[in-house]
Scaffold this active site. Structure first.
Site, PDB file in Angstrom:
ATOM      1  CD  GLU A 308      -1.528   0.118   3.634  1.00 34.07           C
ATOM      2  OE1 GLU A 308      -2.722  -0.086   3.364  1.00 34.07           O
ATOM      3  OE2 GLU A 308      -1.128   0.306   4.787  1.00 34.07           O
ATOM      4  NE  ARG A 339      -3.404   1.621  -4.903  1.00 32.95           N
ATOM      5  CZ  ARG A 339      -3.661   1.468  -3.619  1.00 32.95           C
ATOM      6  NH1 ARG A 339      -2.920   0.658  -2.872  1.00 32.95           N
ATOM      7  NH2 ARG A 339      -4.654   2.132  -3.045  1.00 32.95           N
TER       8      ARG A 339
HETATM    9  O1  LIG Z   1      -5.965  -5.663   6.124  1.00 34.22           O
HETATM   10  C1  LIG Z   1      -5.834  -4.477   5.826  1.00 34.22           C
HETATM   11  O2  LIG Z   1      -6.260  -3.548   6.543  1.00 34.22           O
HETATM   12  C2  LIG Z   1      -5.119  -4.154   4.584  1.00 34.22           C
HETATM   13  C3  LIG Z   1      -4.355  -5.113   3.977  1.00 34.22           C
HETATM   14  C4  LIG Z   1      -3.576  -4.857   2.736  1.00 34.22           C
HETATM   15  O3  LIG Z   1      -4.304  -5.432   1.662  1.00 34.22           O
HETATM   16  P1  LIG Z   1      -3.619  -6.449   0.586  1.00 34.22           P
HETATM   17  O4  LIG Z   1      -3.136  -7.626   1.314  1.00 34.22           O
HETATM   18  O5  LIG Z   1      -4.746  -6.726  -0.352  1.00 34.22           O
HETATM   19  O6  LIG Z   1      -2.503  -5.673  -0.033  1.00 34.22           O
HETATM   20  C5  LIG Z   1      -3.397  -3.375   2.483  1.00 34.22           C
HETATM   21  O7  LIG Z   1      -2.840  -3.156   1.236  1.00 34.22           O
HETATM   22  C6  LIG Z   1      -4.727  -2.642   2.631  1.00 34.22           C
HETATM   23  O8  LIG Z   1      -4.579  -1.268   2.385  1.00 34.22           O
HETATM   24  C7  LIG Z   1      -5.247  -2.797   4.046  1.00 34.22           C
HETATM   25  C1  LIG Z   2      -5.388  -1.426  -0.793  1.00 36.82           C
HETATM   26  C2  LIG Z   2      -5.975  -0.466  -0.065  1.00 36.82           C
HETATM   27  O1  LIG Z   2      -7.249  -0.478   0.391  1.00 36.82           O
HETATM   28  P1  LIG Z   2      -8.335  -1.587   0.676  1.00 36.82           P
HETATM   29  O2  LIG Z   2      -8.501  -1.601   2.168  1.00 36.82           O
HETATM   30  O3  LIG Z   2      -9.579  -1.093  -0.011  1.00 36.82           O
HETATM   31  O4  LIG Z   2      -7.844  -2.895   0.135  1.00 36.82           O
HETATM   32  C3  LIG Z   2      -5.238   0.759   0.300  1.00 36.82           C
HETATM   33  O5  LIG Z   2      -5.777   1.535   1.134  1.00 36.82           O
HETATM   34  O6  LIG Z   2      -4.128   1.007  -0.219  1.00 36.82           O
END
Ligand SMILES: O=C(O)C1=C[C@@H](OP(=O)(O)O)[C@@H](O)[C@H](O)C1
Ligand SMILES: C=C(OP(=O)(O)O)C(=O)O
Length: 418
Positions: A308, A339
């Site tokens: 992220e 992205r």
């Molecule tokens: O569990 C969470 O709060 C998140 C996990 C991650 O997702 P991904 O594993 O899909 O990257 C992250 O990128 C996202 O912004 C938030």
């Molecule tokens: C991947 C992201 O969000 P989400 O919680 O919607 O997966 C993010 O905030 O970068």
């Protein structure tokens, strides 16, 4: 009224600032779910008030919880889990993925839908896993429906979580309330964003839930109550990225207040990432302070654990004086937008020299110029755009309001620093 496209503020001098940032999206949405599943009322202090967290609060209300978000400290009073209606997940991965395992415990049917792009984001592994442990679920992607029967058997399940760590977190969050708990195994390419799974486990343990994560790619949750706990939410360290980047690109000094000394937030990796770019990074009781160098140097980073952060890191890399290589982030093609492709398009459209890899980006130094920066309804694409705009005159960011996903009035907080 905010203009669209929005002229991004340009830093004509080194930026000197101390900022306090809103709460973490990931911590807030986990805290709300756990509070709604807990054995009594609790307080979530410093909750993030943004689109993703208000959607989560609304979703939990439609499953029977009473959530008061009118004050700075939110109160959550669990109710009997009932369902009869629909849940809007917006573009929030945490709402689309964390709520269905809880909805399976309610009596009644919940229909899930969200923003148009959300229909492309993967959720099928979670829905299949729920079916495998006895839940009645219709569909493989949005829109889908969960027909809750008031209980879930639980047991053993195998998933492929290589597309998102949220598949694992989602199943673990509600698992203690399943009759036999849960034993989840991951089989597939490595799971991304592991700190987010650690965050889930640490928070479950805070609530008295017994989680065994001693074997790689396997997590077991014992059945039992989820104790109510009051919690204070840390500032969102991933949303700190553009603010700290401002010091990095302007040769200034920016402090983000209340940076925790120890945390499970992925954004904590900014300490090492900004150091790699040549910044001076220090932590104190005051917060995390970044001092930017005369010139940023390129970086070679595997961002698999902290995908992220990639948009902000790519923006910094495009402003560095030597080439950068960002890898390990194929999964961010499944985030709010693809992205990797969005970053390559937008950086190249303002003069950048960016090549897409299957799992990353190669970014070479190039003189950048003004232009319109498209955000693809992605808050972190907007963050990347304002970083470029602070370093390059004449950048206009389209749909800056998309930042409200995780940061209400981001444009005002950002403009105040110039
Ligand atoms: O569990 C969470 O709060 C998140 C996990 C991650 O997702 P991904 O594993 O899909 O990257 C992250 O990128 C996202 O912004 C938030
Ligand atoms: C991947 C992201 O969000 P989400 O919680 O919607 O997966 C993010 O905030 O970068």
């Amino acid at each position: 009224m905010t203009l669209d496209p929005w002229p991004a503020p340009f830093a004509s001098a080194p930026v000197q600032a101390k900022v306090s940032l809103p709460g973490s999206k990931s911590l807030t949405n986990r805290a709300l779910i756990l509070a709604a599943l807990a054995d009594g009322p609790s307080l979530v202090s410093g909750a993030l008030r943004s689109r993703d967290t208000l959607l989560m609060a609304a979703a939990l209300r439609s499953l029977g919880a009473d959530i008061d978000t009118t004050r700075a400290d939110w109160t959550v009073t669990p109710g009997p889990l009932t369902a009869d209606g629909s849940i809007d997940v917006g573009l929030a991965g945490t709402v689309m993925r964390f709520v269905p395992p809880m909805a399976a415990l309610a009596s009644g049917t919940v229909a899930f839908d969200g923003d148009e792009h959300m229909r492309q984001r993967p959720v099928g592994e979670i829905l299949a896993a729920l079916r495998a442990i006895g839940a009645d679920v219709e569909g493989d992607r949005l829109p889908f429906a969960v027909h809750g029967t008031g209980s879930v058997r639980g047991g053993e399940v195998t998933i492929d979580a290589s597309q998102s760590s949220q598949f694992v977190s989602a199943l673990l969050l509600a698992a203690a309330r399943y009759d036999t708990g849960l034993d989840v195994r991951h089989v597939g390419a490595p799971v991304p964003s592991l700190p987010h799974i650690e965050m889930t486990i640490e928070m479950l343990r805070d609530h008295g839930v017994v989680v065994d994560d001693s074997v790689a790619d396997r997590w077991t949750v014992a059945p039992g109550p989820i104790k109510a706990v009051d919690r204070r939410i840390e500032p969102d360290l991933s949303n700190a990225a553009p603010f700290l980047a401002l010091a990095a690109i302007s040769g200034g000094t920016v402090t983000v207040r209340d940076w925790p000394e120890r945390t499970t937030q992925a954004g904590d990796a900014l300490r090492d990432i900004l150091t790699a770019f040549g910044c001076e990074v220090t932590w104190s009781n005051d917060g995390l302070t970044v001092v930017g160098p005369d010139a940023l140097r390129g970086v070679d980073l595997d961002l698999h654990d902290v995908g992220e952060l990639a948009p902000a890191v790519a923006a910094l890399a495009a402003l560095a004086s030597s080439p950068s290589r960002l890898t390990g982030i194929e999964h961010i093609r499944k985030h709010e937008t693809d992205r990797l492709s969005a970053l390559a398009n937008e950086l190249n459209s303002v003069g950048g020299k960016v090549t897409e890899l299957a799992d990353g980006l190669v970014i070479e130094p190039a003189p950048l110029h003004g232009g319109v920066w498209r955000t693809y309804a992605d808050h972190r694409m907007a963050h990347a755009g304002v970083i470029i705009g602070a370093a390059v005159e004449g950048i206009e960011v389209e749909n800056i309001a998309t930042t409200s996903k995780t940061f209400t009035d981001f444009d005002q907080a950002w403009s105040a620093l110039f």
